[in-house]
Design an enzyme around this catalytic site. Structure first.
Site, PDB file in Angstrom:
ATOM      1  N   SER A 158      -9.008  -0.271 -17.308  1.00  0.00           N
ATOM      2  CA  SER A 158      -9.279  -1.620 -15.636  1.00  0.00           C
ATOM      3  C   SER A 158      -9.731  -0.803 -15.309  1.00  0.00           C
ATOM      4  O   SER A 158      -9.080  -0.473 -14.424  1.00  0.00           O
ATOM      5  CB  SER A 158      -7.464  -1.864 -15.954  1.00  0.00           C
ATOM      6  N   ASN A 203     -18.385  -3.327 -22.219  1.00  0.00           N
ATOM      7  CA  ASN A 203     -17.587  -3.974 -24.013  1.00  0.00           C
ATOM      8  C   ASN A 203     -16.543  -5.324 -22.938  1.00  0.00           C
ATOM      9  O   ASN A 203     -16.084  -5.481 -22.575  1.00  0.00           O
ATOM     10  CB  ASN A 203     -15.831  -3.135 -24.030  1.00  0.00           C
ATOM     11  N   TRP A 204     -18.334  -6.016 -23.884  1.00  0.00           N
ATOM     12  CA  TRP A 204     -18.163  -7.491 -23.668  1.00  0.00           C
ATOM     13  C   TRP A 204     -16.594  -8.692 -24.065  1.00  0.00           C
ATOM     14  O   TRP A 204     -15.925  -9.571 -24.039  1.00  0.00           O
ATOM     15  CB  TRP A 204     -18.791  -7.915 -23.445  1.00  0.00           C
ATOM     16  N   LYS A 205     -16.419  -7.915 -25.395  1.00  0.00           N
ATOM     17  CA  LYS A 205     -15.102  -8.199 -26.352  1.00  0.00           C
ATOM     18  C   LYS A 205     -15.690  -9.722 -26.815  1.00  0.00           C
ATOM     19  O   LYS A 205     -16.945  -9.813 -26.369  1.00  0.00           O
ATOM     20  CB  LYS A 205     -13.977  -8.002 -25.131  1.00  0.00           C
ATOM     21  N   HIS A 243     -11.021   0.293 -31.504  1.00  0.00           N
ATOM     22  CA  HIS A 243     -10.729  -0.516 -30.270  1.00  0.00           C
ATOM     23  C   HIS A 243      -9.074  -0.664 -30.491  1.00  0.00           C
ATOM     24  O   HIS A 243      -9.046  -1.070 -31.673  1.00  0.00           O
ATOM     25  CB  HIS A 243     -11.846  -1.862 -29.956  1.00  0.00           C
ATOM     26  N   GLY A 245     -13.919  -2.995 -20.063  1.00  0.00           N
ATOM     27  CA  GLY A 245     -14.468  -4.085 -20.612  1.00  0.00           C
ATOM     28  C   GLY A 245     -14.266  -5.273 -19.706  1.00  0.00           C
ATOM     29  O   GLY A 245     -15.458  -5.708 -19.437  1.00  0.00           O
ATOM     30  N   GLY A 246     -13.326  -5.590 -17.784  1.00  0.00           N
ATOM     31  CA  GLY A 246     -13.472  -6.881 -17.864  1.00  0.00           C
ATOM     32  C   GLY A 246     -14.592  -6.563 -16.723  1.00  0.00           C
ATOM     33  O   GLY A 246     -15.047  -7.266 -16.572  1.00  0.00           O
ATOM     34  N   GLY A 262      -6.347  -3.633 -19.887  1.00  0.00           N
ATOM     35  CA  GLY A 262      -7.217  -5.882 -19.635  1.00  0.00           C
ATOM     36  C   GLY A 262      -5.417  -5.906 -18.720  1.00  0.00           C
ATOM     37  O   GLY A 262      -5.265  -7.016 -18.250  1.00  0.00           O
ATOM     38  N   GLU A 282      -8.570   5.475 -24.560  1.00  0.00           N
ATOM     39  CA  GLU A 282      -8.522   4.192 -23.492  1.00  0.00           C
ATOM     40  C   GLU A 282      -6.491   4.172 -23.664  1.00  0.00           C
ATOM     41  O   GLU A 282      -6.307   3.652 -24.994  1.00  0.00           O
ATOM     42  CB  GLU A 282      -8.882   3.210 -24.725  1.00  0.00           C
ATOM     43  N   GLU A 336      -7.743  -3.176 -29.649  1.00  0.00           N
ATOM     44  CA  GLU A 336      -7.558  -4.569 -29.864  1.00  0.00           C
ATOM     45  C   GLU A 336      -7.875  -4.724 -31.452  1.00  0.00           C
ATOM     46  O   GLU A 336      -7.031  -5.384 -32.341  1.00  0.00           O
ATOM     47  CB  GLU A 336      -8.385  -5.366 -29.229  1.00  0.00           C
TER      48      GLU A 336
HETATM   49  C1  PEP Z   1     -12.239  -1.991 -22.966  1.00  0.00           C
HETATM   50  O1  PEP Z   1     -11.643  -2.974 -23.506  1.00  0.00           O
HETATM   51  O2  PEP Z   1     -12.342  -1.387 -23.669  1.00  0.00           O
HETATM   52  C2  PEP Z   1     -11.167  -2.042 -21.689  1.00  0.00           C
HETATM   53  C3  PEP Z   1     -11.515  -0.787 -21.424  1.00  0.00           C
HETATM   54  O3  PEP Z   1     -10.985  -2.946 -21.150  1.00  0.00           O
HETATM   55  P1  PEP Z   1     -10.776  -3.539 -19.186  1.00  0.00           P
HETATM   56  O4  PEP Z   1     -12.061  -2.601 -18.721  1.00  0.00           O
HETATM   57  O5  PEP Z   1     -10.268  -4.601 -19.432  1.00  0.00           O
HETATM   58  O6  PEP Z   1      -9.386  -2.317 -19.392  1.00  0.00           O
END
Ligand code: PEP
Length: 257
Positions: free
Chosen positions: A217, A13-15, A99, A238-239, A177, A171, A101
């Site tokens: 994470s 997930n590049w956001k 999501h 994500g990251g 994040g 999640e 966010e």
């Molecule tokens: C996400 O945004 O779905 C996510 C899991 O981010 P991260 O891996 O950065 O926690």
């Protein structure tokens, strides 16, 4: 993971990161790190504007393109929105819905998440449905009740044949994040609980076939332990999906038996 019954999916997930012009160099670098063989499906979910570039760059290494949001409306006067048929026509195979966010910053409720998932299924795009509790809910011991409610609401009106194309991503909000990962046991407990909720609605076979991902994470170091859990069928990342070497290491970690 239990590959006998369901597929393993590693989804990035590049956001709202990266530029369209960065997609090709990213993919070239990623290809250099990918394991020679691979048993999981890999998808990168990017802002919709990057879907064509992702498809082009990901073709020869079998990385599918996904979007991060969709309109609940089919078409018409909804300035700024992107419909499921537009995503499908552009070649997106997956799309994230719900999501945290989007729930947090755009006020998306469970009913809207359900409408979006249904809109995607109508057009043949696989929804990656995100659910997860806040830290407060976990501390109040409400995790499973809350996540069960989210799953039930998101799947309302979706029949068993459509369920086969849905992916659930657990999640925990407190892990997204933040660098704080749920322990493999915590993540397994909730993913197992999600499968039990699905079993109660659809029966044993459909529940056994649904891929449930963990997100929060996940990184090159902790992926193998999380992915070894029987009800964790992949990751939403994500990251670490922004770093080719780390993303490839997570894909490699999913090769384990
Ligand atoms: C996400 O945004 O779905 C996510 C899991 O981010 P991260 O891996 O950065 O926690």
């Amino acid at each position: 993971m239990n590959r006998k019954y369901r597929k393993t999916v590693i989804a990035g997930n590049w956001k709202m990161n990266m530029l369209p012009s960065a997609v090709k160099p990213f993919m070239e670098e990623l290809k250099g790190y990918l394991p020679k063989t691979r048993v999981c499906d890999v998808v990168l979910c990017a802002p919709a504007i990057m879907v064509p570039a992702l498809i082009k760059a990901g073709k020869d290494c079998k990385i599918a393109a996904g979007a991060q949001d969709v309109s609940k409306y089919e078409k018409g006067a909804y300035t700024g929105e992107i419909s499921a048929s537009q995503l499908a026509d552009a070649g997106a195979k997956y799309c994230i819905v719900g999501h945290s966010e989007r729930r947090q910053y755009h006020g998306e409720c469970d009913m809207l998440v359900n409408a979006k998932a249904r809109a995607l299924l109508e057009k043949g795009v696989a929804p990656i449905i995100c659910v997860g509790e806040s830290l407060e809910q976990r501390e109040m011991d409400l995790t499973m009740e809350y996540v069960a409610y989210q799953v039930k609401a998101a799947l309302s009106g979706i029949d068993a044949s459509q369920l086969r194309r849905c992916i659930i991503a657990y999640e925990p909000i407190w892990a997204i994040g933040t660098g704080k990962t749920a322990t493999a046991e915590q993540a397994q407990e909730v993913c197992e609980g999600i499968r039990a909720v699905i079993r109660r609605i659809y029966g044993a076979r459909p529940a056994r076939a649904v891929s449930i991902l963990y997100g929060g994470s996940m990184n090159a170091k902790n992926a193998a332990e999380l992915l070894a859990m029987p009800d964790i069928d992949g990751g939403l990342i994500g990251g670490a999906s922004l770093k080719p070497a780390d993303f490839a290491a997570i894909i490699a970690a999913s090769n384990q038996e």
